[in-house]
Write a protein that holds these residues in place. Structure first.
Motif, PDB file in Angstrom:
ATOM      1  N   ALA A  67      -6.261   3.248   3.789  1.00  0.00           N
ATOM      2  CA  ALA A  67      -4.825   2.673   2.241  1.00  0.00           C
ATOM      3  C   ALA A  67      -5.872   3.952   1.708  1.00  0.00           C
ATOM      4  CB  ALA A  67      -4.883   2.184   1.466  1.00  0.00           C
ATOM      5  N   GLU A  68      -4.597   4.219   0.417  1.00  0.00           N
ATOM      6  CA  GLU A  68      -5.442   4.823  -0.561  1.00  0.00           C
ATOM      7  C   GLU A  68      -6.560   4.730  -1.188  1.00  0.00           C
ATOM      8  OE1 GLU A  68      -3.023   6.759  -4.326  1.00  0.00           O
ATOM      9  OE2 GLU A  68      -2.519   4.326  -4.090  1.00  0.00           O
ATOM     10  N   ASN A  69      -7.176   3.404  -1.700  1.00  0.00           N
ATOM     11  CA  ASN A  69      -8.280   3.791  -2.378  1.00  0.00           C
ATOM     12  C   ASN A  69      -9.745   2.661  -1.635  1.00  0.00           C
ATOM     13  OD1 ASN A  69      -8.008   4.361  -4.868  1.00  0.00           O
ATOM     14  ND2 ASN A  69      -6.122   2.985  -4.975  1.00  0.00           N
ATOM     15  N   GLY A  70      -9.201   2.164  -0.423  1.00  0.00           N
ATOM     16  CA  GLY A  70     -10.095   1.522   0.673  1.00  0.00           C
ATOM     17  C   GLY A  70      -9.889   1.188   2.292  1.00  0.00           C
ATOM     18  N   VAL A  71     -10.304  -0.053   2.741  1.00  0.00           N
ATOM     19  CA  VAL A  71      -9.940   0.052   3.915  1.00  0.00           C
ATOM     20  C   VAL A  71      -9.991  -1.418   4.527  1.00  0.00           C
ATOM     21  CG1 VAL A  71     -11.148   0.118   6.438  1.00  0.00           C
ATOM     22  CG2 VAL A  71     -12.019   2.196   4.235  1.00  0.00           C
ATOM     23  N   TYR A  72      -9.013  -2.047   5.106  1.00  0.00           N
ATOM     24  CA  TYR A  72      -8.951  -2.971   5.962  1.00  0.00           C
ATOM     25  C   TYR A  72      -9.679  -3.490   6.861  1.00  0.00           C
ATOM     26  CZ  TYR A  72      -5.347  -3.375   1.811  1.00  0.00           C
ATOM     27  OH  TYR A  72      -5.213  -3.527   0.735  1.00  0.00           O
ATOM     28  N   ASP A  73      -9.946  -4.307   7.115  1.00  0.00           N
ATOM     29  CA  ASP A  73     -10.643  -4.734   8.112  1.00  0.00           C
ATOM     30  C   ASP A  73     -10.337  -5.499   8.836  1.00  0.00           C
ATOM     31  OD1 ASP A  73     -12.521  -4.921  11.026  1.00  0.00           O
ATOM     32  OD2 ASP A  73     -14.423  -5.172   9.202  1.00  0.00           O
ATOM     33  N   LYS A 128     -13.072  -1.357  -0.402  1.00  0.00           N
ATOM     34  CA  LYS A 128     -13.020  -0.244  -2.075  1.00  0.00           C
ATOM     35  C   LYS A 128     -14.043   1.019  -1.255  1.00  0.00           C
ATOM     36  CE  LYS A 128     -11.190   0.446  -5.434  1.00  0.00           C
ATOM     37  NZ  LYS A 128     -10.738   0.097  -6.951  1.00  0.00           N
ATOM     38  N   PHE A 129     -13.481   2.584  -1.187  1.00  0.00           N
ATOM     39  CA  PHE A 129     -13.838   3.479  -1.045  1.00  0.00           C
ATOM     40  C   PHE A 129     -15.753   3.243  -1.818  1.00  0.00           C
ATOM     41  CE2 PHE A 129     -10.435   5.108   0.891  1.00  0.00           C
ATOM     42  CZ  PHE A 129     -10.793   5.264   2.566  1.00  0.00           C
ATOM     43  N   LEU A 130     -16.380   3.672  -1.175  1.00  0.00           N
ATOM     44  CA  LEU A 130     -17.692   3.730  -2.536  1.00  0.00           C
ATOM     45  C   LEU A 130     -17.616   4.786  -2.733  1.00  0.00           C
ATOM     46  CD1 LEU A 130     -20.859   2.591  -3.399  1.00  0.00           C
ATOM     47  CD2 LEU A 130     -21.557   4.170  -1.663  1.00  0.00           C
ATOM     48  N   GLN A 131     -16.915   5.689  -2.226  1.00  0.00           N
ATOM     49  CA  GLN A 131     -16.452   7.497  -2.736  1.00  0.00           C
ATOM     50  C   GLN A 131     -15.667   7.792  -2.192  1.00  0.00           C
ATOM     51  OE1 GLN A 131     -20.594   8.614  -1.755  1.00  0.00           O
ATOM     52  NE2 GLN A 131     -20.872   9.902  -4.535  1.00  0.00           N
ATOM     53  N   ILE A 132     -14.750   8.435  -3.043  1.00  0.00           N
ATOM     54  CA  ILE A 132     -13.545   9.673  -2.526  1.00  0.00           C
ATOM     55  C   ILE A 132     -14.721  11.021  -3.071  1.00  0.00           C
ATOM     56  CG2 ILE A 132     -11.353  10.411  -2.642  1.00  0.00           C
ATOM     57  CD1 ILE A 132     -10.642   6.690  -3.027  1.00  0.00           C
ATOM     58  N   LEU A 133     -14.638  11.924  -2.141  1.00  0.00           N
ATOM     59  CA  LEU A 133     -14.455  13.242  -2.348  1.00  0.00           C
ATOM     60  C   LEU A 133     -13.734  13.974  -1.840  1.00  0.00           C
ATOM     61  CD1 LEU A 133     -18.628  12.388  -1.726  1.00  0.00           C
ATOM     62  CD2 LEU A 133     -17.805  12.494  -3.527  1.00  0.00           C
ATOM     63  N   GLU A 181       0.801  -1.266  -0.390  1.00  0.00           N
ATOM     64  CA  GLU A 181      -0.210   0.277   0.164  1.00  0.00           C
ATOM     65  C   GLU A 181       0.760   1.006  -0.203  1.00  0.00           C
ATOM     66  OE1 GLU A 181      -2.954   0.964  -0.354  1.00  0.00           O
ATOM     67  OE2 GLU A 181      -4.214  -1.151  -0.043  1.00  0.00           O
ATOM     68  N   LYS A 182       0.222   2.557  -0.832  1.00  0.00           N
ATOM     69  CA  LYS A 182       1.506   3.812  -0.695  1.00  0.00           C
ATOM     70  C   LYS A 182       0.839   4.475   0.492  1.00  0.00           C
ATOM     71  CE  LYS A 182       1.786   7.807  -4.116  1.00  0.00           C
ATOM     72  NZ  LYS A 182       0.616   8.136  -4.851  1.00  0.00           N
ATOM     73  N   TYR A 183      -0.438   4.120   1.146  1.00  0.00           N
ATOM     74  CA  TYR A 183      -0.557   5.450   1.728  1.00  0.00           C
ATOM     75  C   TYR A 183      -1.464   4.232   2.977  1.00  0.00           C
ATOM     76  CZ  TYR A 183      -0.496   8.879  -1.106  1.00  0.00           C
ATOM     77  OH  TYR A 183      -0.155   9.578  -2.341  1.00  0.00           O
ATOM     78  N   THR A 184      -1.240   4.500   4.397  1.00  0.00           N
ATOM     79  CA  THR A 184      -2.021   3.942   5.550  1.00  0.00           C
ATOM     80  C   THR A 184      -1.870   4.705   6.885  1.00  0.00           C
ATOM     81  OG1 THR A 184      -0.412   2.087   6.483  1.00  0.00           O
ATOM     82  CG2 THR A 184      -1.284   1.229   4.531  1.00  0.00           C
ATOM     83  N   SER A 185      -2.535   4.438   7.903  1.00  0.00           N
ATOM     84  CA  SER A 185      -3.519   4.970   8.812  1.00  0.00           C
ATOM     85  C   SER A 185      -2.473   4.733   9.623  1.00  0.00           C
ATOM     86  CB  SER A 185      -4.805   4.897   9.006  1.00  0.00           C
ATOM     87  OG  SER A 185      -4.758   3.718   9.241  1.00  0.00           O
ATOM     88  N   VAL A 186      -1.688   3.925  10.046  1.00  0.00           N
ATOM     89  CA  VAL A 186      -1.558   3.149  11.253  1.00  0.00           C
ATOM     90  C   VAL A 186       0.522   3.591  11.452  1.00  0.00           C
ATOM     91  CG1 VAL A 186      -2.448   0.871  11.570  1.00  0.00           C
ATOM     92  CG2 VAL A 186       0.077   1.351   9.822  1.00  0.00           C
ATOM     93  N   PHE A 187       0.787   4.434  10.640  1.00  0.00           N
ATOM     94  CA  PHE A 187       2.566   4.871  11.311  1.00  0.00           C
ATOM     95  C   PHE A 187       1.975   5.811  12.578  1.00  0.00           C
ATOM     96  CE2 PHE A 187       2.012   5.416   6.659  1.00  0.00           C
ATOM     97  CZ  PHE A 187       3.437   4.559   6.573  1.00  0.00           C
ATOM     98  N   ASP A 188       1.325   6.362  13.203  1.00  0.00           N
ATOM     99  CA  ASP A 188       0.934   7.203  13.906  1.00  0.00           C
ATOM    100  C   ASP A 188       0.375   6.489  15.181  1.00  0.00           C
ATOM    101  OD1 ASP A 188      -0.809   8.446  13.056  1.00  0.00           O
ATOM    102  OD2 ASP A 188      -0.065  10.233  13.114  1.00  0.00           O
ATOM    103  N   THR A 241      -4.909  11.478  10.124  1.00  0.00           N
ATOM    104  CA  THR A 241      -4.038  12.890   9.967  1.00  0.00           C
ATOM    105  C   THR A 241      -3.706  13.216   8.596  1.00  0.00           C
ATOM    106  OG1 THR A 241      -2.342  11.203  10.199  1.00  0.00           O
ATOM    107  CG2 THR A 241      -2.657  11.976  12.129  1.00  0.00           C
ATOM    108  N   ALA A 242      -2.836  13.947   8.268  1.00  0.00           N
ATOM    109  CA  ALA A 242      -1.910  14.619   7.405  1.00  0.00           C
ATOM    110  C   ALA A 242      -1.303  14.735   5.951  1.00  0.00           C
ATOM    111  CB  ALA A 242      -2.617  16.278   7.287  1.00  0.00           C
ATOM    112  N   ARG A 243      -0.419  13.587   7.233  1.00  0.00           N
ATOM    113  CA  ARG A 243       0.221  13.287   7.029  1.00  0.00           C
ATOM    114  C   ARG A 243       0.886  11.827   5.357  1.00  0.00           C
ATOM    115  NH1 ARG A 243      -2.446   9.186   8.008  1.00  0.00           N
ATOM    116  NH2 ARG A 243      -1.881   7.665   9.475  1.00  0.00           N
ATOM    117  N   ASN A 244       0.164  11.820   5.084  1.00  0.00           N
ATOM    118  CA  ASN A 244      -0.595  10.475   3.902  1.00  0.00           C
ATOM    119  C   ASN A 244      -0.588  11.452   2.506  1.00  0.00           C
ATOM    120  OD1 ASN A 244       0.080   8.367   5.264  1.00  0.00           O
ATOM    121  ND2 ASN A 244      -2.037   7.796   6.045  1.00  0.00           N
ATOM    122  N   PHE A 245      -1.363  12.601   2.837  1.00  0.00           N
ATOM    123  CA  PHE A 245      -1.650  12.855   1.244  1.00  0.00           C
ATOM    124  C   PHE A 245      -1.845  13.846   0.466  1.00  0.00           C
ATOM    125  CE2 PHE A 245      -5.305   9.830   3.488  1.00  0.00           C
ATOM    126  CZ  PHE A 245      -5.136   9.111   2.913  1.00  0.00           C
TER     127      PHE A 245
END
Length: 400
Positions: free
Chosen positions: A116-122, A132-137, A99-106, A166-170
Motif C-alpha cells: 500500500a501507500e505507506n506499508g505492507v499487509y502480510d 509501515k515502511f522503514l524508509q521510502i526513497l 487504502e489509497k494504493y494497493t498492489s492487487v489490481f492486476d 507496476t506503475a499504475r498506483n503512483f
C-alpha cells in the motif's frame, strides 16, 4: 384418406418441432422427463450438497492462488485478499477499502502480500499484519544514478524478499516504479530511476522471457523466498486460475506467446472430476439485439434453466442455474469451470473452486441506483467438505 392422415401427422410433427425449436414452450425439455433429483436441485447460492461435499459462494475473485507450504488458498478481494484454509474456511478477509494504493489490481506477483501507500499487509499468517515502511526513497527522483546503483545492489543482496511492482498506483510524472525489500523484518520502498524499463512487464526488448506471476528486474530477479503461490487449473478446458479479466491464460495462450512462461505448466492437473449438463428447460427468449427487427421465433435464442451434475471425488452434487442457448448453437453455453490443484497436492486438501461465468449484461435499478445483472448468481464458488467442528480437529491432526 390415408394421404390426409399422413399429412395431418406430418403437420403435427412439424408443429411440435416448431414449438420445441422456435418458441418458449418446452416439448422435449418438459419437467416430465426430469428425475426427482434434478427437480429438487438448488441454485448455487443455496449451497448444493452431497453426502460429504457442499458448494459455497467465495468472498473474492480471480486469481485463485495456493500456498504449497502452508496449504492455504488466496483470492483477490477488491483491494485486499481473502485467505482460505485447506478445508475451505475463511482465515482472513480484508478488502483494504481505506487504502489509497494497493498492489492487487492486476496481481502481477503471486505472493500473499499487499503493498500500500505507506506499508505492507502480510496475509501469510493466521492474522493480518501491517508493517509501515522503514524508509521510502527516490519517490521524486532525488537519488543520483551512481548512488542509486550502490543502494539498490546493497538492498538486493541483504534482502530475503524482493518484489517489483507496476506503475499504475503512483506518480506518473515521476515515471518510476516501486521496488520492495524485506530486510531483517523491515520493509523498504525504493523507487526506480526515472524512465527505467528494465522490468519484464515493461515490454523491454532486453528480456527474452517473462514469468507470469513474477516481475523481474534485469540481472536481479525477484526473491519470493518460500512465499510464492501457484495457480489452479481447469484441466478439461485447459485454463489456469490467473486473473480472468481480459485474455485468459490457457495452454493455447502459452503456446501462442512462447516468451511468457508459467511455472505450473510442468505440473500434472489430470482429473476425473467434472461438471455435466444433465437437462434444461427454456424460460424465455433471450433478445440479442439484432440489427433487423425479426420476430423472436425467427432466430430464437433462449434463457434456459439448466440442470447440472458435479462429479467430485466419486460423489454427485446437483444444482440448477441459468444458461444461454443461441440460435446457431445446439448446446447451452453455461460457462462453468472447475479449478483444481495439481495432482501431487490433492492429498493435502479436498478443496476445488468453481466459476459460474455467464454474463449477459444487466440494468440499473432506478430506485436504488445499483446495477442489477440479468444472471444473478454468476461468480466464484468453493467446493469443500462438509465437516463439523469435531471432524475439523480430527482431520487437522491427521494432516499435520
Amino acid at each position: 384418406m390415408k394421404k390426409n392422415i399422413y399429412a395431418l401427422i406430418l403437420i403435427a410433427i412439424l408443429l411440435l418441432l416448431f414449438l420445441d425449436r422456435c418458441t418458449a414452450y418446452n416439448i422435449t425439455t418438459n419437467d416430465l422427463f426430469r428425475s426427482k433429483d434434478l427437480k429438487n436441485s438448488k441454485s448455487l447460492i443455496e449451497k448444493p450438497q452431497s453426502k460429504n461435499y457442499e458448494i459455497v459462494l467465495v468472498e473474492g475473485t480471480f486469481p485463485i492462488l495456493y500456498d504449497t507450504i502452508n496449504n492455504e488458498f488466496y483470492v483477490s478481494n477488491n483491494k485486499g485478499l481473502t485467505k482460505y484454509d485447506y478445508f475451505g474456511n475463511i482465515v482472513i478477509s480484508d478488502d483494504l477499502a481505506k487504502e489509497k494504493y494497493t498492489s492487487v489490481f492486476d496481481f502481477a506477483n503471486f505472493i500473499p502480500y499487499v503493498f500500500a501507500e505507506n506499508g505492507v499487509y502480510d496475509f501469510s499468517g493466521k492474522k493480518l499484519v501491517y508493517t509501515k515502511f522503514l524508509q521510502i526513497l527516490n519517490s521524486q527522483n532525488e537519488i543520483k544514478d551512481a548512488d542509486f546503483k550502490l543502494l539498490f545492489e546493497k538492498y538486493y543482496n541483504d534482502a530475503e524478499i524482493v518484489v517489483y511492482d507496476t506503475a499504475r498506483n503512483f506518480d506518473y510524472q515521476a515515471d518510476n516504479l516501486p521496488m520492495y525489500f524485506k530486510i531483517k523484518n523491515n520493509w523498504i520502498l525504493l523507487f526506480s530511476q526515472k524512465g527505467d524499463n528494465r522490468f519484464t512487464h515493461s515490454l523491454s526488448s532486453e528480456f527474452e522471457t517473462e514469468t507470469i506471476g513474477q516481475i523481474d528486474f534485469l540481472n536481479f530477479p525477484a526473491k519470493f523466498a518460500d512465499k510464492r503461490l501457484i495457480v489452479l487449473k481447469d484441466q478439461k478446458k485447459r485454463i489456469y486460475s490467473t486473473k480472468q479479466i481480459g485474455e485468459e491464460i490457457d495452454d493455447n495462450y502459452l503456446k501462442m506467446y512462447s516468451t511468457q512462461l508459467l511455472k505450473e505448466q510442468k505440473f500434472d492437473y489430470q482429473s476425473s472430476n467434472s461438471i455435466k449438463l444433465i437437462s434444461r428447460k427454456k424460460d424465455e427468449y433471450y433478445h440479442t439485439g439484432g440489427y433487423f427487427n425479426f420476430p423472436d421465433w425467427f432466430f430464437p435464442s433462449f434463457i434456459n434453466t439448466a440442470y447440472y451434475q458435479v462429479v467430485y471425488n466419486n460423489e454427485s452434487l446437483f444444482f440448477k442455474e441459468k444458461a444461454i442457448m443461441y440460435s446457431k448453437n445446439l448446446e447451452c453455453e453455461s460457462d462453468l469451470y472447475l479449478y483444481e490443484l495439481p495432482k501431487h497436492f490433492r492429498t493435502k486438501s479436498k478443496v476445488a473452486f468453481m466459476h459460474y461465468a455467464v454474463n449477459i449484461g444487466g440494468y440499473a435499478n432506478d430506485s436504488t441506483g445499483i446495477y442489477e445483472p440479468i444472471i444473478k448468481n454468476a461468480g466464484l464458488y468453493i467446493l469443500r467438505q462438509k465437516l463439523d467442528r469435531a471432524d475439523l480437529q480430527s482431520v487437522s491432526k491427521k494432516i499435520d
